[in-house]
Motif scaffolding. Structure first.
Motif, PDB file in Angstrom:
ATOM      1  N   LEU A 120    -129.297 -77.607 -24.813  1.00 45.07           N
ATOM      2  CA  LEU A 120    -129.268 -78.083 -26.195  1.00 45.07           C
ATOM      3  C   LEU A 120    -128.660 -79.471 -26.320  1.00 45.07           C
ATOM      4  CD1 LEU A 120    -128.169 -74.816 -28.066  1.00 45.07           C
ATOM      5  CD2 LEU A 120    -130.484 -75.690 -27.668  1.00 45.07           C
ATOM      6  N   TYR A 121    -128.337 -80.107 -25.206  1.00 41.91           N
ATOM      7  CA  TYR A 121    -127.748 -81.453 -25.184  1.00 41.91           C
ATOM      8  C   TYR A 121    -126.439 -81.504 -25.973  1.00 41.91           C
ATOM      9  CZ  TYR A 121    -132.391 -82.704 -23.500  1.00 41.91           C
ATOM     10  OH  TYR A 121    -133.565 -82.763 -22.784  1.00 41.91           O
ATOM     11  N   ASP A 177    -125.967 -85.034 -22.812  1.00 37.88           N
ATOM     12  CA  ASP A 177    -127.233 -85.530 -22.265  1.00 37.88           C
ATOM     13  C   ASP A 177    -127.207 -85.649 -20.754  1.00 37.88           C
ATOM     14  OD1 ASP A 177    -125.362 -87.507 -22.283  1.00 37.88           O
ATOM     15  OD2 ASP A 177    -126.709 -89.106 -22.940  1.00 37.88           O
ATOM     16  N   VAL A 178    -126.069 -85.322 -20.130  1.00 40.98           N
ATOM     17  CA  VAL A 178    -125.968 -85.330 -18.667  1.00 40.98           C
ATOM     18  C   VAL A 178    -125.682 -83.934 -18.130  1.00 40.98           C
ATOM     19  CG1 VAL A 178    -124.727 -86.284 -16.684  1.00 40.98           C
ATOM     20  CG2 VAL A 178    -125.201 -87.725 -18.671  1.00 40.98           C
ATOM     21  N   SER A 218    -126.221 -79.824 -14.830  1.00 42.34           N
ATOM     22  CA  SER A 218    -126.235 -78.861 -15.933  1.00 42.34           C
ATOM     23  C   SER A 218    -126.246 -77.432 -15.418  1.00 42.34           C
ATOM     24  CB  SER A 218    -127.455 -79.110 -16.829  1.00 42.34           C
ATOM     25  OG  SER A 218    -127.458 -80.429 -17.343  1.00 42.34           O
ATOM     26  N   ALA A 219    -126.959 -77.193 -14.315  1.00 42.82           N
ATOM     27  CA  ALA A 219    -127.004 -75.847 -13.751  1.00 42.82           C
ATOM     28  C   ALA A 219    -125.634 -75.412 -13.237  1.00 42.82           C
ATOM     29  CB  ALA A 219    -128.038 -75.789 -12.629  1.00 42.82           C
ATOM     30  N   ARG A 220    -124.923 -76.296 -12.557  1.00 40.37           N
ATOM     31  CA  ARG A 220    -123.587 -75.960 -12.071  1.00 40.37           C
ATOM     32  C   ARG A 220    -122.622 -75.750 -13.238  1.00 40.37           C
ATOM     33  NH1 ARG A 220    -125.711 -74.374  -8.365  1.00 40.37           N
ATOM     34  NH2 ARG A 220    -125.674 -75.138  -6.212  1.00 40.37           N
ATOM     35  N   VAL A 252    -121.534 -90.392 -15.515  1.00 46.76           N
ATOM     36  CA  VAL A 252    -122.049 -90.536 -16.878  1.00 46.76           C
ATOM     37  C   VAL A 252    -122.451 -91.983 -17.140  1.00 46.76           C
ATOM     38  CG1 VAL A 252    -121.430 -90.377 -19.315  1.00 46.76           C
ATOM     39  CG2 VAL A 252    -120.743 -88.570 -17.736  1.00 46.76           C
ATOM     40  N   GLU A 253    -121.646 -92.917 -16.671  1.00 48.46           N
ATOM     41  CA  GLU A 253    -122.002 -94.329 -16.849  1.00 48.46           C
ATOM     42  C   GLU A 253    -123.287 -94.672 -16.101  1.00 48.46           C
ATOM     43  OE1 GLU A 253    -120.010 -98.760 -16.027  1.00 48.46           O
ATOM     44  OE2 GLU A 253    -118.960 -96.913 -15.440  1.00 48.46           O
TER      45      GLU A 253
END
Length: 317
Positions: A102-103, A126-127, A219-221, A308-309
């Motif tokens: 869902l970001y 978003d990451v 995201s999976a981890r 993230v950067e």
């Protein structure tokens, strides 16, 4: 008819008066949620009812109107800091699973190698909260494995194999098959036809697909609870037992990947070099295949910020 309407309204007000008394009863263990004076105030407006049009209004419709126009239905008294127990949900909040992809920004606790509380950190949605797509992971892993393949395989052609070039026997009269050289592929020690030669196995994969693959595995981890954030990856000494004790405290951890923001410290290298189930990477080297090889990912604050950067940096065309 007017007398009949007035008697019905009187009975309605009488029932509301009894409701108000029950709400203000001192035997109740919580403050009143519906007040009779609020109901009377809401009855005064013309929007609630008109005696000429309806002639009769039930208690249920009055309470529904009160809930629509009142803002203090679920507000406790100033002296009481808790809501009534019968209005609270019986199901604990932690029992419901979070919907992945869902970001949404994630809040994760931060610790260190001694499991000391170091606050919290917000992970960018978003990451670390993108939809899981196995097809993207498959494409990125194939691209990584193909790109890292050395491609140094080589076989000798007929011009490279050792041997003479003269005709082994005459063309006719011997009864044997005709041949012009002994270096052909049908002879022992001869050439290899259409064999592999040194080449690159790499193929092109768009940068946005590679970047999306890294976001998906992160995201999976995070969704599995296998993403841990440490304040830093500093170890007091180079002793291996420091890392062994930290890994033993984890549950269901077989392989561990430590990711630091900058260059890896020498103490951390020495502490992990004898452990085949612990590997260390800088943030610039974090990749999809390495994350999939390890069931637990441990990152420092600096590593998370750099990743993230990197994910937010525009792609150069």
């Amino acid at each position: 008819m007017a007398a009949l309407v007035s008697r019905r309204l009187q009975r309605s007000f009488g029932s509301l008066y009894s409701i108000g008394h029950r709400c203000y009863s001192p035997n109740l263990s919580h403050p009143p949620l519906i007040r009779s004076d609020d109901i009377c105030n809401s009855l005064a407006g013309e929007r609630l009812f008109s005696a000429e049009r309806s002639g009769l209004l039930s208690v249920r419709s009055l309470i529904r109107s009160h809930q629509q126009f009142s803002t203090s239905v679920l507000t406790p008294e100033p002296g009481d800091s808790t809501f009534p127990s019968d209005l609270l949900s019986k199901v604990p909040g932690a029992a419901s699973e979070r919907t992945i992809g869902l970001y949404q920004d994630l809040l994760i606790p931060v610790t260190n190698f001694n499991n000391e509380d170091k606050g919290f950190m917000v992970l960018a949605g978003d990451v670390f909260d993108v939809p899981i797509r196995k097809d993207i992971i498959h494409r990125v892993v194939r691209w990584q494995l193909a790109k890292r393949q050395q491609g140094t395989h080589s076989t000798k052609t007929i011009s490279e194999v050792s041997g003479t070039g003269r005709k082994p026997w005459r063309q006719k009269g011997t009864g044997r098959a005709r041949h012009g050289t002994l270096r052909g592929p049908q002879f022992r020690g001869g050439a290899t036809m259409h064999g592999p030669k040194p080449r690159s196995h790499a193929f092109k994969l768009n940068k946005k697909v590679r970047r999306l693959g890294l976001k998906i595995v992160l995201s999976a981890r995070a969704a599995e609870g296998k993403l841990l954030v440490l304040d830093n990856l500093e170890v007091p000494t180079h002793k291996t037992k420091n890392i062994v004790n930290y890994v033993n405290q984890m549950e269901n951890t077989k392989k561990l990947l430590l990711v630091d923001g900058g260059p890896i410290e020498e103490k951390l290298k020495l502490a992990t070099q004898n452990l085949h189930y612990v590997n260390v990477l800088p943030s610039i080297g974090l990749n999809v295949y390495s994350i999939l090889l390890h069931d637990t990912l441990v990152m420092s604050r600096d590593a998370v910020n750099r990743i993230v950067e990197r994910m937010h940096t525009p792609i150069n065309r």
